[in-house]
Scaffold this active site. Structure first.
Site, mmCIF file in Angstrom:
data_model
loop_
_atom_site.group_PDB
_atom_site.id
_atom_site.type_symbol
_atom_site.label_atom_id
_atom_site.label_comp_id
_atom_site.label_asym_id
_atom_site.label_seq_id
_atom_site.Cartn_x
_atom_site.Cartn_y
_atom_site.Cartn_z
ATOM 1 N N ASP A 154 0.849 -1.192 0.000
ATOM 2 C CA ASP A 154 0.000 0.000 0.000
ATOM 3 C C ASP A 154 0.889 1.248 0.000
ATOM 4 O O ASP A 154 1.794 1.373 0.829
ATOM 5 C CB ASP A 154 -0.907 -0.022 1.244
ATOM 6 C CG ASP A 154 -1.994 1.032 1.164
ATOM 7 O OD1 ASP A 154 -3.126 0.671 0.778
ATOM 8 O OD2 ASP A 154 -1.702 2.213 1.462
ATOM 9 N N GLU B 93 -4.729 2.504 -4.098
ATOM 10 C CA GLU B 93 -3.271 2.491 -4.068
ATOM 11 C C GLU B 93 -2.759 1.185 -3.473
ATOM 12 O O GLU B 93 -1.644 1.105 -2.992
ATOM 13 C CB GLU B 93 -2.754 3.700 -3.272
ATOM 14 C CG GLU B 93 -3.053 3.686 -1.771
ATOM 15 C CD GLU B 93 -4.405 4.304 -1.416
ATOM 16 O OE1 GLU B 93 -5.312 4.300 -2.272
ATOM 17 O OE2 GLU B 93 -4.559 4.757 -0.268
#
Lengths: 556, 119
Positions: free
Chosen positions: A432, A475
């Site tokens: 992430d 993301e």
């Protein structure tokens, strides 16, 4: 001599053409002999027919000067002769070889046909093959030479390219570049335009190119952004031009375009025909066109094989005992997974109405026998490739080109099942981007997309082909590392983290960098997909909690 | 000059015919040995027989032997895709035995001349 008659050579030329033209039909007949014989090898009359067919192709082929064809037919004739000599009721071990001979005959005449067609148009077109670009070593053709007189600039660019998995070698002296080029060809050269003392990078490279057989793709960089410098670069054969300071991500995109010549995976074709020799024959023709084939002779096995082989297209005989092609196609279509799978029928049916009724159950096409190999290959390839493209669109994320969430999940499931069967280990990493929201808020979404794209490239280029990289959403990225243990997987992801953190992004005048956090978990420690994902997720959470820009392995 | 061409393969047959017609000969065609014998038994006048070896029903050699046993003495040239020497040892009375290859177009006229000059 009678002048009104066509000349002998033109007569022979016409005979040769006809001979070639009629070959698919004649081979079709021979295939018929072969199928009869396979069911009952004691049919001596049919065996004699097959033998005579091959013998006559050999003889006529030789008379026409088709020596290769003659040799192929001779090898088949030899097999057919053995068939005739065999005692009754002995099993014959070379049916496939005979089918192969027939396929080769048809393929060879097809080549002859093309040669004939092209030789009547143009002669002696000079042809040359390009030598493969350096990919001999395990680097996969990622060797790049950078030549710039500014040592700082050249090192900076090299570092950035390294992060994306390239192997840059730097030079500040054009003469050294020249030596290096002679010693080992890179995939690409990045060249500064202006060197001290009025030396032009374009001239240097042009001189080197003249010494080499094949040009190497070149990208020019320069502090000037004027017309003359750009023109200079183009005239020297430069494929791209970058203004310093260079945006590394743009540069990498261009390098990828110039250097990556990734061969597409071959199409996978399932050939369904109750006659093994016909299936073998069609398979061979498709294999010759670099497709992967799998043959099914029993209709009841189709569903099982579909799941294992996962073809891009099914080539199906229309008439099979007990189950005709139409019914089988209908049955396949009822499985949701195969709703879009192209099915092409192959049959000697010329009745348009019957063809139409076959199309109504969802056949993609209807090919009639005898079919020329080129037509078969074209009909199959175009549909299989379309299927491929569609699958690709459905399976991939549009921004990064990585697998999307559902595909990644499915692949993780498959990978776990595989690892379970083979008693191998497997790791799953969740990644992430740190403080990604701040990037979007500060620099805007287009810049945020650049960050995601860069991470996607780093993951894709740095990992092995067997590793699966997906964009899980936003993301968040997921990586499946097959066949390695937790500790090594965590080390690999951590190395990627370090590299990614080194990449410098540009937003207008501002330069910034980004980092990511990662959590890794392993199978078989985690027994199923659910616990594996949760374990990786918990590790990711720990990494975030522990201050971000780090990778945590879940050892629970 | 009339030549009987016996060959079951249409391309091979037409190839031979093309060479012969180029020499200005008239050709008659037969697809197999039975047809050939019917033609020879009929009205037609024939000066030479050129036959393929490997044919259904009756092979080229069998045709030759059958014709000789019937007292037909026409010059007989055998064409084959296999080794001609071997066939010649099998049947030395053949006037000629030729291998089918691309040189047929050059060699056949020479052989015909030789065979006819011996008659």
């Amino acid at each position: 001599m009678n002048k009104q008659r066509p000349s002998l050579s033109s007569k022979i030329a016409r005979l040769r053409e006809q001979f070639i033209e009629q070959m698919p039909g004649r081979v079709e007949e021979a295939l018929h002999y072969l199928t009869i014989l396979r069911l009952d090898p004691n049919q001596r009359a049919t065996a004699a027919n097959l033998h005579r067919f091959l013998h006559s192709i050999k003889g006529t082929g030789n008379s026409f000067g088709f020596e290769e064809l003659g040799a192929i037919a001779a090898s088949g004739e030899h097999l057919a002769a053995r068939l005739l000599e065999m005692p009754l009721n002995v099993s014959v071990p070379f049916w496939d070889e005979l089918a192969e001979v027939l396929a080769r005959i048809v393929l060879n005449t097809e080549t002859l046909r093309q040669q004939g067609a092209s030789s009547s148009q143009e002669h002696d077109v000079p042809r040359f093959d390009l030598a493969p670009i350096d990919d001999s070593e395990g680097t996969g053709g990622r060797l790049i030479y950078i030549c710039d007189d500014d040592p700082l600039q050249v090192e900076q660019l090299a570092t950035q390219l390294q992060c994306f998995g390239y192997h840059p070698v730097t030079f500040t002296d054009p003469a050294k570049l020249r030596t290096a080029m002679a010693a080992k060809r890179p995939s690409l050269v990045i060249m500064d335009i202006f060197f001290p003392n009025g030396v032009s990078g374009a001239d240097v490279l042009a001189a080197i190119e003249r010494e080499m057989d094949h040009p190497v793709p070149a990208i020019y960089i320069s502090a000037c952004d004027d017309f003359e410098a750009r023109l200079n670069a183009i005239q020297a054969g430069g494929q791209a031009y970058f203004h310093k300071p260079v945006n590394a991500l743009d540069m990498v995109t261009t390098i990828d375009e110039l250097t990556v010549q990734k061969k597409p995976d071959p199409c996978r074709i399932l050939v369904v025909d109750d006659e093994p020799v016909i299936a073998a024959y069609h398979s061979l023709i498709l294999q010759e066109a670099h497709m992967i084939t799998f043959q099914v002779h029993k209709p009841e096995r189709v569903l099982e094989v579909l799941q294992l082989f996962r073809p891009d297209l099914v080539l199906m005989d229309m008439y099979m005992p007990g189950c005709n092609g139409r019914d089988l196609a209908k049955l396949v279509r009822q499985v949701p997974d195969y709703f879009g799978l192209p099915i092409v029928f192959l049959s000697s049916e010329t009745d348009k109405h019957k063809q139409f009724s076959a199309m109504r159950v969802g056949a993609e096409g209807f090919l009639t026998k005898p079919i020329k190999p080129d037509d078969l290959v074209a009909a199959v390839a175009i549909r299989a490739e379309r299927m491929r493209a569609l699958r690709m669109l459905m399976a991939r994320d549009s921004l990064t080109g990585l697998f999307n969430h559902s595909t990644t999940t499915q692949m993780l499931e498959n990978a776990i099942a595989n690892a379970g069967r083979q008693q191998a280990s497997l790791c799953f990493a969740m990644i992430d981007v740190d403080r990604f929201k701040a990037v979007n808020d500060t620099h805007g979404h287009p810049v945020g997309d650049q960050v995601l794209l860069a991470l996607a490239r780093v993951l894709q280029q740095r990992l092995r082909n067997s590793d699966i990289v997906g964009r899980y959403g936003g993301e968040e990225f997921a990586v499946i590392l097959q066949g390695i243990k937790l500790e090594l997987a965590a080390q690999i992801i951590d190395q990627l983290r370090e590299d990614f953190a080194k990449i410098r992004f540009q937003a207008g005048e501002v330069e910034f960098s980004c980092a990511f956090s990662g959590g890794v978990a392993a199978f078989p420690q985690c027994k199923d997909i659910k616990s594996l994902r949760e374990a990786a997720d918990r590790a990711l959470y720990q990494a975030k909690d522990g201050g971000r820009n780090r990778v945590v392995a879940n050892n629970e | 000059m009339h030549v009987l061409v016996v060959d079951d393969d249409p391309f091979s047959r037409e190839m031979t015919v093309a060479v012969l017609e180029d020499l200005g000969y008239n050709c008659q065609l037969a697809e197999n040995g039975v047809e050939a014998m019917e033609i020879l038994a009929g009205e037609s006048s024939c000066d030479l027989v050129i036959s393929d070896m490997n044919m259904p029903l009756i092979s080229g050699i069998d045709l030759f032997r059958e014709l000789r046993s019937q007292g037909v003495t026409l010059p007989f040239i055998l064409l084959t895709g296999d080794d001609p020497e071997e066939l010649w040892t099998q049947e030395p009375k053949l006037d000629a035995c030729l291998f089918k290859d691309f040189s047929l177009e050059e060699i056949l006229p020479q052989v015909i001349n030789e065979v006819l000059s011996r008659c």
